[in-house]
Design a protein around this motif. Sequence first.
Motif, PDB file in Angstrom:
ATOM      1  N   HIS A 196       0.812  -1.221   0.000  1.00 22.87           N
ATOM      2  CA  HIS A 196       0.000   0.000   0.000  1.00 22.87           C
ATOM      3  C   HIS A 196       0.845   1.270   0.000  1.00 22.87           C
ATOM      4  CE1 HIS A 196      -3.730  -2.224   0.625  1.00 22.87           C
ATOM      5  NE2 HIS A 196      -3.086  -2.953   1.502  1.00 22.87           N
ATOM      6  N   GLU A 197       2.133   1.153   0.292  1.00 25.22           N
ATOM      7  CA  GLU A 197       2.997   2.333   0.347  1.00 25.22           C
ATOM      8  C   GLU A 197       4.266   2.093  -0.479  1.00 25.22           C
ATOM      9  OE1 GLU A 197       1.719   4.082   4.731  1.00 25.22           O
ATOM     10  OE2 GLU A 197       3.611   2.998   4.544  1.00 25.22           O
ATOM     11  N   SER A 265      -4.085   6.552  -5.996  1.00 31.10           N
ATOM     12  CA  SER A 265      -2.930   6.691  -5.118  1.00 31.10           C
ATOM     13  C   SER A 265      -2.682   8.162  -4.850  1.00 31.10           C
ATOM     14  CB  SER A 265      -1.688   6.070  -5.765  1.00 31.10           C
ATOM     15  OG  SER A 265      -0.524   6.374  -5.020  1.00 31.10           O
ATOM     16  N   LYS A 281       0.727   6.409  -1.584  1.00 30.21           N
ATOM     17  CA  LYS A 281      -0.135   5.557  -0.783  1.00 30.21           C
ATOM     18  C   LYS A 281      -1.290   5.105  -1.655  1.00 30.21           C
ATOM     19  CE  LYS A 281      -2.147   5.046   3.801  1.00 30.21           C
ATOM     20  NZ  LYS A 281      -2.274   5.632   5.146  1.00 30.21           N
ATOM     21  N   TYR A 283      -4.820   3.324  -2.546  1.00 31.83           N
ATOM     22  CA  TYR A 283      -6.134   3.069  -1.955  1.00 31.83           C
ATOM     23  C   TYR A 283      -6.972   2.249  -2.935  1.00 31.83           C
ATOM     24  CZ  TYR A 283      -4.907   6.955   1.146  1.00 31.83           C
ATOM     25  OH  TYR A 283      -4.275   7.778   2.035  1.00 31.83           O
ATOM     26  N   SER A 318      -1.976   1.163  11.785  1.00 34.48           N
ATOM     27  CA  SER A 318      -1.595   1.786  10.521  1.00 34.48           C
ATOM     28  C   SER A 318      -1.796   0.784   9.385  1.00 34.48           C
ATOM     29  CB  SER A 318      -0.130   2.223  10.586  1.00 34.48           C
ATOM     30  OG  SER A 318       0.272   2.798   9.371  1.00 34.48           O
ATOM     31  N   LEU A 319      -2.402   1.240   8.277  1.00 34.35           N
ATOM     32  CA  LEU A 319      -2.671   0.423   7.096  1.00 34.35           C
ATOM     33  C   LEU A 319      -3.665  -0.710   7.366  1.00 34.35           C
ATOM     34  CD1 LEU A 319       0.902   0.148   5.497  1.00 34.35           C
ATOM     35  CD2 LEU A 319      -0.905   1.780   4.988  1.00 34.35           C
ATOM     36  N   LYS A 349      -9.949  10.289  -1.735  1.00 33.31           N
ATOM     37  CA  LYS A 349      -9.437   9.029  -2.280  1.00 33.31           C
ATOM     38  C   LYS A 349     -10.277   8.539  -3.449  1.00 33.31           C
ATOM     39  CE  LYS A 349      -7.360   9.516   1.718  1.00 33.31           C
ATOM     40  NZ  LYS A 349      -7.559  10.730   2.527  1.00 33.31           N
TER      41      LYS A 349
END
Length: 460
Positions: A196-197, A265, A281, A283, A318-319, A349
């Motif tokens: 995701h990152e 992203s 990031k 999504y 986180s995430l 997003k």
Amino acid sequence: MAAITNKTLETLKYDLVRDGLVQYEVLEQAQELADARNINIGQALIDSNSITEDLLIKFLESKLHTPYVNLEDYEPDPKCLKYISYTDARRYKIIPLFKIENTLTVAMSDPRNLFAIDKIMESAECEIDPVLSSEESILKKIDEYYKSDISLGNISTELHSGYNWQEELHKEDLSDNHIQKIIKAILKQAIIEEIHEVIFQCDDEGLGVYFKKQGEMLNKGYIPAVLISSFVSKLKSLAELDPSVSEVPQLGKLCFKVDDIIVMSSVSTFPTIMGERIFLKIYKPPKALNKIITSKSDLSQIRRALEKPGIILVCGSSLSGKTHVIYSLLQEAAKSGTKNIMTLESIAKYELKGVNQCEFNENVGFNMDKAARFITFQNPDIIYLEGIKSKASFDYFSSLVYDDKTIIMEFLANNMDDLRTKMAFSDFDTLKSIISLLIFIHSKNSVEVFDRENLQKYLG
């Protein structure tokens, strides 16, 4: 109706009265209906039987001196897709239809958007002839036709054994699209590996490509120094950022397609002494709430909480997918079409139908503080707030519950014990007292819902 956007019709609505098509009082009532239901004023006029769709289309054709094209019965020329990127097509609600000599005919929901026309003329390097079409049908055609060129292309999520983006890097490809193909390959690998990152940062070996997973940055290779400038420029252009600016941070977003799903992203750039650091990031699009919350009793609790004042707190590590769940909540709340729903976000997003999404813009001073001072004048029923950190902000937005607002917030907590420890601080006393519902994301397959009574027992 789907034939025209609010923005265009707003400039022409009083001509409806002057031309004797509707009375002024009818127009005012339609405006109130449109505001209440968050729909187009044209649709409001049609729904109230004040005017027929055919008559309104003829009116618009006459006033705009632009013919109307029903895209339901029209097939655009796929060869013309190359003139308008997917990002621009979605952004300006525009799709190319055909090209004759040096003139590209495009369907637009707002033919008066001269900025969009100039932008497309510049990128397509030809003259633009706009025709009028519905926003809904344009977006439908965009998703239907842009199958192989959705900004970064159609990325398959099939688990390719040993897939490595560097194979694309080392190809003897001299085309102008080689850099874009490299970006596509990096994102393809990220999706395959469920990352995701993605981070790009400079060091002595070049521009490092890193995937962040479970808190660790994993090096996936380097963009060689000779390509760094072109790579960064192309990535920033795709994210609608200014490639010529590197001294100050920028925030943008790009869209790409994974099979038949559009993925978004956020793209954040930040200057360092080694060069710009770029953070992406990724999504995924929100699911229907009943696909995430499978318990009927939990779903009922959530729906009740969305109908009454209180704080809905979405927690997780986180995430963990907090934003994903919140977007599903917002979609659920917007179903009725009777709520004024607003969001305050660093970046939207996904576009959510029936939700007024607001992005911060530090360049013009629109930040959380400014939004907090003015959002109540919009009289929202439901507010989603992204990333509140300060006690003052917590207390202020919590106080809106007493004005009959429903507030959706996210809160970082690695597990329930961590949540209990953090909530023990006195800074959160006000917040705790008015939480109406808590949703805790343990994993993508485990989401727990607490109503007010059970939560108070747990938190004390």
